[in-house]
Write a protein that holds these residues in place. Structure first.
Motif, PDB file in Angstrom:
ATOM      1  N   ILE A 181       0.824  -1.258  -0.069  1.00 22.95           N
ATOM      2  CA  ILE A 181      -0.041   0.157   0.008  1.00 22.95           C
ATOM      3  C   ILE A 181       0.811   1.237  -0.064  1.00 22.95           C
ATOM      4  N   ASN A 182       0.389   2.110  -0.996  1.00 24.67           N
ATOM      5  CA  ASN A 182       1.220   3.598  -1.038  1.00 24.67           C
ATOM      6  C   ASN A 182       0.590   4.571  -0.836  1.00 24.67           C
ATOM      7  N   GLN A 183      -0.680   4.474  -0.904  1.00 26.58           N
ATOM      8  CA  GLN A 183      -1.624   5.587  -0.674  1.00 26.58           C
ATOM      9  C   GLN A 183      -3.008   5.189   0.085  1.00 26.58           C
ATOM     10  N   ILE A 184      -3.248   5.902   0.986  1.00 22.56           N
ATOM     11  CA  ILE A 184      -4.383   5.633   1.544  1.00 22.56           C
ATOM     12  C   ILE A 184      -5.558   6.920   1.656  1.00 22.56           C
ATOM     13  N   TYR A 185      -6.770   6.385   1.293  1.00 20.62           N
ATOM     14  CA  TYR A 185      -7.794   7.365   1.603  1.00 20.62           C
ATOM     15  C   TYR A 185      -8.529   6.921   2.738  1.00 20.62           C
ATOM     16  N   ILE A 186      -9.179   7.728   3.649  1.00 26.32           N
ATOM     17  CA  ILE A 186      -9.931   7.468   4.535  1.00 26.32           C
ATOM     18  C   ILE A 186     -11.348   8.271   4.326  1.00 26.32           C
ATOM     19  N   VAL A 187     -12.369   7.819   4.016  1.00 28.24           N
ATOM     20  CA  VAL A 187     -13.749   8.228   3.712  1.00 28.24           C
ATOM     21  C   VAL A 187     -14.573   7.832   4.757  1.00 28.24           C
ATOM     22  N   ALA A 188     -15.248   8.967   5.036  1.00 25.52           N
ATOM     23  CA  ALA A 188     -16.300   9.006   6.202  1.00 25.52           C
ATOM     24  C   ALA A 188     -17.273  10.057   6.253  1.00 25.52           C
ATOM     25  N   CYS A 189     -18.202  10.127   7.408  1.00 26.43           N
ATOM     26  CA  CYS A 189     -18.856  11.237   7.653  1.00 26.43           C
ATOM     27  C   CYS A 189     -18.862  11.700   8.926  1.00 26.43           C
ATOM     28  N   GLY A 190     -19.113  12.910   9.633  1.00 29.75           N
ATOM     29  CA  GLY A 190     -19.168  13.233  10.949  1.00 29.75           C
ATOM     30  C   GLY A 190     -18.209  12.701  11.941  1.00 29.75           C
ATOM     31  N   THR A 191     -18.470  12.153  12.717  1.00 30.30           N
ATOM     32  CA  THR A 191     -17.703  11.603  13.918  1.00 30.30           C
ATOM     33  C   THR A 191     -16.748  10.518  13.350  1.00 30.30           C
ATOM     34  N   ALA A 192     -17.295   9.713  12.380  1.00 30.92           N
ATOM     35  CA  ALA A 192     -16.417   8.593  11.904  1.00 30.92           C
ATOM     36  C   ALA A 192     -15.122   9.189  11.024  1.00 30.92           C
ATOM     37  N   MET A 193     -15.532  10.336  10.420  1.00 31.42           N
ATOM     38  CA  MET A 193     -14.663  11.075   9.521  1.00 31.42           C
ATOM     39  C   MET A 193     -13.559  11.675  10.527  1.00 31.42           C
ATOM     40  N   HIS A 194     -13.963  11.918  11.593  1.00 28.97           N
ATOM     41  CA  HIS A 194     -12.925  12.368  12.852  1.00 28.97           C
ATOM     42  C   HIS A 194     -12.088  11.367  13.337  1.00 28.97           C
ATOM     43  N   ALA A 195     -12.466  10.362  13.333  1.00 31.62           N
ATOM     44  CA  ALA A 195     -11.624   8.935  13.666  1.00 31.62           C
ATOM     45  C   ALA A 195     -10.537   8.769  12.612  1.00 31.62           C
ATOM     46  N   GLY A 196     -11.291   9.290  11.370  1.00 28.78           N
ATOM     47  CA  GLY A 196     -10.146   8.909  10.202  1.00 28.78           C
ATOM     48  C   GLY A 196      -9.196  10.105  10.460  1.00 28.78           C
ATOM     49  N   MET A 197      -9.450  10.983  10.993  1.00 28.33           N
ATOM     50  CA  MET A 197      -8.418  12.246  11.032  1.00 28.33           C
ATOM     51  C   MET A 197      -7.139  11.735  12.044  1.00 28.33           C
ATOM     52  N   VAL A 198      -7.645  11.179  13.299  1.00 28.37           N
ATOM     53  CA  VAL A 198      -6.862  10.481  14.154  1.00 28.37           C
ATOM     54  C   VAL A 198      -6.012   9.454  13.246  1.00 28.37           C
ATOM     55  N   GLY A 199      -6.770   8.662  12.570  1.00 26.87           N
ATOM     56  CA  GLY A 199      -5.902   7.867  11.552  1.00 26.87           C
ATOM     57  C   GLY A 199      -4.752   8.293  10.806  1.00 26.87           C
ATOM     58  N   LYS A 200      -4.905   9.283  10.218  1.00 31.63           N
ATOM     59  CA  LYS A 200      -4.187   9.869   9.257  1.00 31.63           C
ATOM     60  C   LYS A 200      -2.917  10.294  10.072  1.00 31.63           C
ATOM     61  N   TYR A 201      -3.076  11.321  11.175  1.00 32.43           N
ATOM     62  CA  TYR A 201      -2.053  11.636  12.096  1.00 32.43           C
ATOM     63  C   TYR A 201      -0.993  10.286  12.280  1.00 32.43           C
ATOM     64  N   VAL A 202      -1.631   9.263  12.747  1.00 28.18           N
ATOM     65  CA  VAL A 202      -0.787   8.101  13.088  1.00 28.18           C
ATOM     66  C   VAL A 202      -0.395   7.116  12.195  1.00 28.18           C
ATOM     67  N   ILE A 203      -1.053   7.072  11.101  1.00 24.28           N
ATOM     68  CA  ILE A 203      -0.595   6.278   9.931  1.00 24.28           C
ATOM     69  C   ILE A 203       0.813   6.992   9.310  1.00 24.28           C
ATOM     70  N   GLU A 204       0.313   8.247   9.143  1.00 22.29           N
ATOM     71  CA  GLU A 204       1.366   9.147   8.491  1.00 22.29           C
ATOM     72  C   GLU A 204       2.933   9.217   9.340  1.00 22.29           C
ATOM     73  N   LYS A 205       2.775   9.109  10.438  1.00 23.00           N
ATOM     74  CA  LYS A 205       3.800   9.122  11.409  1.00 23.00           C
ATOM     75  C   LYS A 205       4.420   7.735  11.493  1.00 23.00           C
ATOM     76  N   GLN A 206       3.651   6.662  11.750  1.00 21.30           N
ATOM     77  CA  GLN A 206       4.111   5.692  12.199  1.00 21.30           C
ATOM     78  C   GLN A 206       4.683   4.775  10.722  1.00 21.30           C
ATOM     79  N   CYS A 207       3.701   4.876   9.761  1.00 22.43           N
ATOM     80  CA  CYS A 207       3.889   4.006   8.666  1.00 22.43           C
ATOM     81  C   CYS A 207       4.576   4.888   7.246  1.00 22.43           C
TER      82      CYS A 207
END
Ligand code: F6R
Length: 608
Positions: A291-317
């Motif tokens: 995997i070289n590129q990830i999109y996280i797609v969602a609405c509302g709160t679920a999208m905010h969970a994706g925002m946490v995911g972005k910070y963590v995945i970009e930093k760690q992976c």
């Protein structure tokens, strides 16, 4: 969005329908209604407002007596919330039905029907289906349903009564969810499992364009050509208690308290030998490596969970992540390439925009991974890979425990991906996974620690017209969720802002006494956030600081401090989320709002 139910059996039908609807009010609560065969004739009772209003009306009108019927709780889409727009709708003499979803071509159909002499009494798209079905009915229900479905476009689930068939109930769906529950001598239809869990745990998932026929003899299924279908019987693992308040004043509070268990139940089966293991979700190290590129797609709160995911995945992976709001993603021609991973996050698994975004991503050649709470939902069924979160039923409209398990899965996935990519060693991956699992106990500790303070501090928010949430990095991602939680249930306007961005315009909003909730749990950014806090404080803001128990906070920094336990910095959002949820909860309670059913909202957003 709306909730539909239906019943055939020996019990008092009205009682069953009302009880089932009470579990579906999270889907909408603008009006409620039931239709029951009473002495061979369909009697409709419906009322604007909550289910309670319908019950009051029936107390004076008399409750319909019978054994076959349908019910509905509405979130208005076409036409204002009113008694006349409430379901069930009659199509004429022959058909009465309830509907969840949207008929997209209802205007054209309505014009045609009016030209043929039909008279409409409501503004709803539903009445159009009822009238059409009535026109198409010539004594064969399945044929009438099939003919009607060939004419309507959109998403819908229908519960249908034919006036000359008082012992039968029919159901059909396209896109919108519908299940058919069965028990000894009785059967049910419902938009969701919790509605019928009091009566049975056994159910069938109705697929697109399948027709269900419910009679006292049992349930049968056929397709639109009339071919009979054998279906697999499912057993729900949610019990009744899990869907009830269990002594808490509100579902939201109960669900906040369920977070430690929800996190543990979600993570434990996905950890083996101390390492993340998502093989049962069809996710292997080999797949992750590419995997070289990830999109996280969602609405509302679920999208905010994706925002946490972005910070963590970009930093760690070290893999780039784009977080997209589903309703934007689907119409903005996203630049997806074959082989990209598109992660869809959804509690309900039925959110129309998220589902459409996932279908688009699949069409464009991406691999899709769904993180979903509701078992058997559309998103869960159509994704290439699937991680179920095990939060149990979330009833409060404001999402709390679903968010918590969504971010727990984001972390687990990030750790496994980082290991697959060679960004962290096995030992580091084990260490992080262990701390992640330990967040369950720490969330519990946090709730105990901050509950009283949040209740008291919420007092400082109740009179505010507007407030700001500020933070940097992961604290900013979390602030977005804190802000959404507050506004949706307390009706106080708020914005989440990257703390460093304030001075580029927004700081002009700060006036004497305006509350600012600052989240500062990230060590490397702590001093910088404190500088931003001082900037707002100097302009009169009343600062509520959320930080860890070890943070050194100068005397002039905050008016209130909420401290949470200190764990691995990256995982701090899992603890800092708790006071943000509780502040919103207590602010809503103090303002006398309906915490679990905030105005204008519904839990499951199955319309675009
Ligand atoms: C807010 C909230 C909503 C949902 C959003 C997506 O508390 O619950 O913002 O997160 O409507 O819903 P799901 O997760 O069901 O796709």
């Amino acid at each position: 969005m709306c909730g539909i139910v239906g019943y055939v059996g020996a019990k008092d039908c009205s009682e069953v329908l009302v009880s089932a609807l009470s579990k579906l009010e999270y889907r909408g609560y603008d009006s409620a209604g039931i239709a029951v065969f009473e002495d061979g004739k369909i009697r409709i009772e419906k009322e604007k407002g909550r289910l309670l209003d319908l019950q009051k009306k029936m107390e004076s009108d008399g409750v319909p007596k019978g054994n076959v019927g349908v019910g509905h709780t509405r979130w208005a889409t076409h036409g204002v919330p009113s008694s006349v727009n409430s379901h069930p709708h009659r199509g004429g003499d022959k058909v009465t039905l309830v509907h969840n979803g949207i008929i997209e071509n209802y205007k054209e159909l309505k014009e045609q029907l009016i030209a043929q002499g039909r008279v409409f009494i409501s503004e709803t798209d539903t009445e159009v289906v009822a009238q059409l079905m009535d026109m198409n009915y010539e004594g064969d229900p399945e044929k009438a349903i099939a003919k009607t479905l060939a004419q309507v476009e959109g998403s819908f689930a229908l519960g249908i009564l034919f006036a000359d068939r008082p012992e039968e109930l029919y159901a059909v769906r396209r896109e919108s969810p519908l299940i058919v529950g069965v028990a000894e001598g009785e059967s049910f239809i419902a938009s969701d499992v919790p509605a019928i869990i009091k009566y049975t745990t056994q159910y069938y998932l109705l697929e697109h364009d399948e027709i269900a026929k419910l009679t006292h003899e049992g349930v049968s299924f056929c397709d639109l050509e009339g071919n009979s279908i054998e279906k697999e019987l499912k057993v729900a693992d949610w019990d009744q208690e899990a869907a009830e308040k269990g002594g808490y004043e509100h579902y939201m509070l109960k669900e906040i308290h369920e977070q430690p268990t929800a996190v543990k139940t979600t993570l434990t089966p996905r950890i083996s030998d101390g390492m993340p293991n998502l093989e049962e979700c069809s996710i292997t190290l080999d797949k992750l490596k590419d995997i070289n590129q990830i999109y996280i797609v969602a609405c509302g709160t679920a999208m905010h969970a994706g925002m946490v995911g972005k910070y963590v995945i970009e930093k760690q992976c070290k893999v780039p992540v784009i977080v997209d709001i589903a309703s934007e993603f689907r119409y903005r021609d996203p630049l997806i390439k074959e082989g990209d991973l598109v992660i869809i996050i959804s509690q309900s698994g039925e959110t129309a925009d998220s589902l459409a975004a996932m279908r688009l991503a699949k069409k464009m050649g991406a691999k899709t991974l769904a993180i979903v709470n509701a078992k058997g939902s559309s998103i869960a069924r159509e994704a290439d890979m699937l991680i179920y979160t095990h939060a149990g039923p979330e009833i409060a409209v404001a999402s709390t425990k679903a968010y918590m398990v969504q971010i727990s899965v984001m972390y687990l996935l990030a750790f496994e991906l980082a290991f697959a990519k060679g960004e962290i060693t096995k030992e580091e991956c084990r260490r992080l996974t262990d701390i992640l699992l330990g967040t369950s106990a720490n969330i519990e500790k946090t709730i105990e620690l901050v509950d009283g303070d949040c209740n008291t501090i919420a007092e400082a928010l109740t009179e505010a017209d507007s407030l700001l949430y500020i933070g940097r990095g992961l604290d900013y991602a979390l602030s977005m969720e804190g802000s959404l939680k507050l506004k949706e249930i307390s009706y106080i306007h708020s914005e989440a802002y990257a703390a460093g961005e304030l001075k580029h315009g927004t700081i002009s909003l700060i006036t004497e006494g305006m509350p600012v909730i600052a989240v500062a749990t990230q060590n490397a950014l702590y001093d910088k956030t404190v500088s931003n806090i001082k900037e707002v404080k100097a302009r009169g803001a009343k600062v509520i600081l959320v930080c860890d128990e070890q943070a050194e906070v100068g005397a002039d920094v905050a008016d209130f401090i909420i401290r949470v336990p200190r764990i691995e910095e990256m995982l701090m959002p899992m603890l800092a989320a708790v006071p943000l949820q509780l502040l919103a909860y207590y602010a809503s309670v103090r303002r006398g709002n309906d915490v679990d059913k905030p105005r204008n909202l519904a839990k499951s957003v199955t319309v675009e």
